[in-house]
Design a protein around this motif. Structure first.
Motif, PDB file in Angstrom:
ATOM      1  N   GLU A 174       0.835  -1.216   0.000  1.00  0.00           N
ATOM      2  CA  GLU A 174       0.000   0.000   0.000  1.00  0.00           C
ATOM      3  C   GLU A 174       0.862   1.256   0.000  1.00  0.00           C
ATOM      4  OE1 GLU A 174      -3.224   0.907  -0.294  1.00  0.00           O
ATOM      5  OE2 GLU A 174      -3.871  -1.169  -0.465  1.00  0.00           O
ATOM      6  N   ARG A 178     -13.475   1.546  10.848  1.00  0.00           N
ATOM      7  CA  ARG A 178     -14.081   0.678   9.818  1.00  0.00           C
ATOM      8  C   ARG A 178     -15.212   1.408   9.106  1.00  0.00           C
ATOM      9  NH1 ARG A 178     -15.093  -5.272  12.364  1.00  0.00           N
ATOM     10  NH2 ARG A 178     -16.053  -5.620  10.331  1.00  0.00           N
ATOM     11  N   LYS A 238     -13.683   3.879   6.739  1.00  0.00           N
ATOM     12  CA  LYS A 238     -13.200   3.176   5.541  1.00  0.00           C
ATOM     13  C   LYS A 238     -14.352   2.931   4.568  1.00  0.00           C
ATOM     14  CE  LYS A 238     -13.008  -1.276   5.577  1.00  0.00           C
ATOM     15  NZ  LYS A 238     -12.668  -2.679   5.908  1.00  0.00           N
ATOM     16  N   ARG A 239     -15.468   2.431   5.107  1.00  0.00           N
ATOM     17  CA  ARG A 239     -16.616   2.132   4.232  1.00  0.00           C
ATOM     18  C   ARG A 239     -17.140   3.401   3.566  1.00  0.00           C
ATOM     19  NH1 ARG A 239     -18.157  -1.158   8.760  1.00  0.00           N
ATOM     20  NH2 ARG A 239     -19.860   0.247   9.275  1.00  0.00           N
ATOM     21  N   TYR A 258      -5.332  -8.023  -1.889  1.00  0.00           N
ATOM     22  CA  TYR A 258      -5.809  -7.005  -2.822  1.00  0.00           C
ATOM     23  C   TYR A 258      -5.549  -5.626  -2.237  1.00  0.00           C
ATOM     24  CZ  TYR A 258      -9.827  -7.459   0.282  1.00  0.00           C
ATOM     25  OH  TYR A 258     -10.626  -7.547   1.391  1.00  0.00           O
ATOM     26  N   THR A 276      -5.947  -1.260  -2.051  1.00  0.00           N
ATOM     27  CA  THR A 276      -7.067  -0.354  -1.834  1.00  0.00           C
ATOM     28  C   THR A 276      -7.839  -0.052  -3.116  1.00  0.00           C
ATOM     29  OG1 THR A 276      -5.884   0.664  -0.025  1.00  0.00           O
ATOM     30  CG2 THR A 276      -7.662   1.920  -0.957  1.00  0.00           C
ATOM     31  N   ARG A 296     -12.100  -0.972  -4.360  1.00  0.00           N
ATOM     32  CA  ARG A 296     -13.172  -0.159  -4.941  1.00  0.00           C
ATOM     33  C   ARG A 296     -13.864  -0.895  -6.088  1.00  0.00           C
ATOM     34  NH1 ARG A 296     -13.659   5.242  -4.372  1.00  0.00           N
ATOM     35  NH2 ARG A 296     -12.167   6.288  -3.019  1.00  0.00           N
ATOM     36  N   LEU A 316     -16.102  -3.521  -4.742  1.00  0.00           N
ATOM     37  CA  LEU A 316     -17.346  -2.919  -4.263  1.00  0.00           C
ATOM     38  C   LEU A 316     -18.325  -2.698  -5.421  1.00  0.00           C
ATOM     39  CD1 LEU A 316     -18.930  -1.589  -1.911  1.00  0.00           C
ATOM     40  CD2 LEU A 316     -17.796   0.555  -2.484  1.00  0.00           C
ATOM     41  N   TYR A 365     -11.015 -17.365   2.170  1.00  0.00           N
ATOM     42  CA  TYR A 365      -9.934 -16.554   2.737  1.00  0.00           C
ATOM     43  C   TYR A 365      -9.084 -17.402   3.673  1.00  0.00           C
ATOM     44  CZ  TYR A 365     -12.413 -16.415   7.169  1.00  0.00           C
ATOM     45  OH  TYR A 365     -13.009 -16.782   8.346  1.00  0.00           O
ATOM     46  N   ASP A 391      -7.652  -9.738   9.137  1.00  0.00           N
ATOM     47  CA  ASP A 391      -7.900  -8.442   8.503  1.00  0.00           C
ATOM     48  C   ASP A 391      -8.802  -8.591   7.284  1.00  0.00           C
ATOM     49  OD1 ASP A 391      -6.229  -7.065  10.300  1.00  0.00           O
ATOM     50  OD2 ASP A 391      -4.460  -7.668   9.164  1.00  0.00           O
ATOM     51  N   LYS A 400     -10.902 -11.067   6.753  1.00  0.00           N
ATOM     52  CA  LYS A 400     -12.222 -11.474   7.222  1.00  0.00           C
ATOM     53  C   LYS A 400     -13.043 -10.240   7.621  1.00  0.00           C
ATOM     54  CE  LYS A 400     -14.499 -14.603  10.470  1.00  0.00           C
ATOM     55  NZ  LYS A 400     -14.926 -13.934  11.717  1.00  0.00           N
ATOM     56  N   GLU A 401     -12.390  -9.337   8.319  1.00  0.00           N
ATOM     57  CA  GLU A 401     -13.063  -8.120   8.755  1.00  0.00           C
ATOM     58  C   GLU A 401     -13.504  -7.272   7.555  1.00  0.00           C
ATOM     59  OE1 GLU A 401     -11.648  -5.927  12.511  1.00  0.00           O
ATOM     60  OE2 GLU A 401     -11.007  -4.649  10.867  1.00  0.00           O
ATOM     61  N   ASP A 402     -12.638  -7.241   6.542  1.00  0.00           N
ATOM     62  CA  ASP A 402     -12.958  -6.451   5.358  1.00  0.00           C
ATOM     63  C   ASP A 402     -14.142  -7.054   4.596  1.00  0.00           C
ATOM     64  OD1 ASP A 402     -12.236  -4.066   3.997  1.00  0.00           O
ATOM     65  OD2 ASP A 402     -11.420  -5.255   2.361  1.00  0.00           O
ATOM     66  N   GLU A 418     -16.540  -8.710   5.947  1.00  0.00           N
ATOM     67  CA  GLU A 418     -17.720  -8.339   6.744  1.00  0.00           C
ATOM     68  C   GLU A 418     -18.156  -6.901   6.450  1.00  0.00           C
ATOM     69  OE1 GLU A 418     -16.577 -11.325  10.459  1.00  0.00           O
ATOM     70  OE2 GLU A 418     -16.198  -9.172  10.638  1.00  0.00           O
ATOM     71  N   ASP A 419     -17.158  -6.047   6.236  1.00  0.00           N
ATOM     72  CA  ASP A 419     -17.478  -4.658   5.914  1.00  0.00           C
ATOM     73  C   ASP A 419     -18.165  -4.542   4.552  1.00  0.00           C
ATOM     74  OD1 ASP A 419     -16.776  -3.418   8.241  1.00  0.00           O
ATOM     75  OD2 ASP A 419     -14.712  -3.000   7.637  1.00  0.00           O
ATOM     76  N   TYR A 420     -17.771  -5.401   3.620  1.00  0.00           N
ATOM     77  CA  TYR A 420     -18.460  -5.404   2.317  1.00  0.00           C
ATOM     78  C   TYR A 420     -19.919  -5.790   2.483  1.00  0.00           C
ATOM     79  CZ  TYR A 420     -14.424  -4.762  -0.758  1.00  0.00           C
ATOM     80  OH  TYR A 420     -13.361  -4.238  -1.430  1.00  0.00           O
ATOM     81  N   ILE A 451     -21.791  -5.342   5.194  1.00  0.00           N
ATOM     82  CA  ILE A 451     -22.480  -4.210   5.821  1.00  0.00           C
ATOM     83  C   ILE A 451     -22.766  -3.145   4.765  1.00  0.00           C
ATOM     84  CG2 ILE A 451     -22.238  -2.331   7.500  1.00  0.00           C
ATOM     85  CD1 ILE A 451     -20.402  -4.246   9.127  1.00  0.00           C
ATOM     86  N   ASP A 452     -21.766  -2.928   3.931  1.00  0.00           N
ATOM     87  CA  ASP A 452     -21.821  -1.876   2.921  1.00  0.00           C
ATOM     88  C   ASP A 452     -22.877  -2.116   1.855  1.00  0.00           C
ATOM     89  OD1 ASP A 452     -20.536   0.447   2.766  1.00  0.00           O
ATOM     90  OD2 ASP A 452     -18.836  -0.261   1.606  1.00  0.00           O
TER      91      ASP A 452
END
Lengths: 196, 137
Positions: A68, A135, A138-139, B72, B74, B78, B81, B103, B109, B111-113, B115-117, B119-120
């Motif tokens: 990154e 988090r 970020k979203r 992957y 940043t 996108r 998404l 995964y 990290d 796994k958390e991401d 989960e964020d997808y 939620i999103d």
């Protein structure tokens, strides 16, 4: 000498600026200053797999953060250099090192002072948030229409999430309009987190 | 309009940072695997996004979206998404959609991401943990 070959270069010792920030007892594994080309980034990413063999979580985190931030230098450094492939790359410097309890990545590049204020503000916001808020942030950022530096800023959020630490930055003025911005990353060797 | 063809980007020569893509118009099974640290992310993912748009509006059959990305960046996130949003919209309009994301079980990290997808986008993503050696070929 073709003037087009070098644009916006600076007469500074980037590695020197970073070195003075490194803890004295750190063992330096790799240091570099120059253009952050794709090949260089790949080469260093392979090196990292040699440096960190014991803990796959630590390796993954370090690798991720390295990619990154190296790509950020490549994209957003204000010091640009055109290589033989005709492509334009950001110039910066990095040191990868090891201490008893952690691996470190100190990585920096020249930033225009106009961008620096935004960058500083972003770091302050990130550092003020707890994990859940981060988090959410970020979203929100990921849902925005991509703009300039947008990816870089999500990148910083991802770095904070991945390292589970505040962003530790250093800023040194270079001239009237530019500063040298360094991110000091450290990842604990005993990192062990179980899935919740 | 021509029939939707399979979209295959087989990264056999292991180009740096580039994932492999196997999107089958016939079966509806779409697989994305490898690492995605591309610099020209948008350029790479544009045909995938276009393909999904066409599949969900022309083919209109069930779709199984399978992700096996080890890393992957940043800017890739996108594009992911964007693809999830297309799938969610298809699902909301009655399309049959399954998303499986494999995964590394130690990668909290990621796994958390994922989960964020969820939620999103509101899209259900099946989290499928694997041991790293299982993906070796």
């Amino acid at each position: 000498m073709d003037k087009e070959l070098v644009k916006n270069s600076f007469d500074i010792d980037q590695l020197g600026l970073i070195k003075q920030l490194i803890p004295e007892n750190a063992k330096i594994l790799l240091e570099y200053e120059g253009p952050f080309s794709k090949e260089i980034i790949r080469l260093f990413s392979l090196k990292i797999s040699e440096f960190i063999k014991t803990n796959s979580q630590v390796y993954k985190k370090f690798f991720y953060v390295f990619i990154e931030l190296a790509q950020n230098v490549k994209e957003y450094s204000d010091w640009r250099s055109t290589l033989e492939d005709g492509k334009n790359y950001g110039v910066g410097a990095l040191i990868i090192g090891e201490l008893d309890d952690r691996f470190i990545l100190y990585i920096g590049n020249v930033v225009n002072n106009k961008d620096l204020e935004v960058l500083k503000k972003k770091c302050e916001i990130i550092n003020s948030l707890d994990r859940e808020s981060l988090r959410l942030f970020k979203r929100q950022q990921r849902n925005l229409i991509p703009g300039t530096n947008q990816n870089a800023h999500i990148g910083l959020i991802m770095v904070a999430l991945t390292t589970r630490k505040k962003l530790d930055i250093d800023i040194k003025p270079i001239d009237e309009n530019h500063s040298f911005f360094t991110l000091k990353i450290s990842i604990q060797k005993n990192f062990k987190q179980t899935s919740n | 309009m021509s029939e939707l063809k399979d979209l295959i980007i087989d990264n056999k020569d292991k180009r740096f940072f580039t994932p492999s893509v196997y999107f089958s118009a016939r079966t509806g099974i779409c697989e994305l695997k490898g690492e995605s640290f591309l610099e020209n992310t948008k350029e790479f993912y544009a045909p995938l996004i276009e393909w999904l748009k066409r599949y969900t509006t022309e083919v209109k059959k069930p779709i199984a979206f399978i992700i096996k990305l080890t890393y992957y960046n940043t800017s890739t996130s996108r594009s992911l998404l964007e693809m999830f949003n297309i799938l969610k919209e298809y699902q909301d309009n009655g399309g049959e959609v399954i998303v499986n994301w494999h995964y590394d079980e130690s990668d909290v990290d990621m796994k958390e991401d994922i989960e964020d997808y969820m939620i999103d986008t509101g899209l259900k993503i099946n989290l499928i943990p694997f041991k790293p050696e299982e993906l070796e070929e």
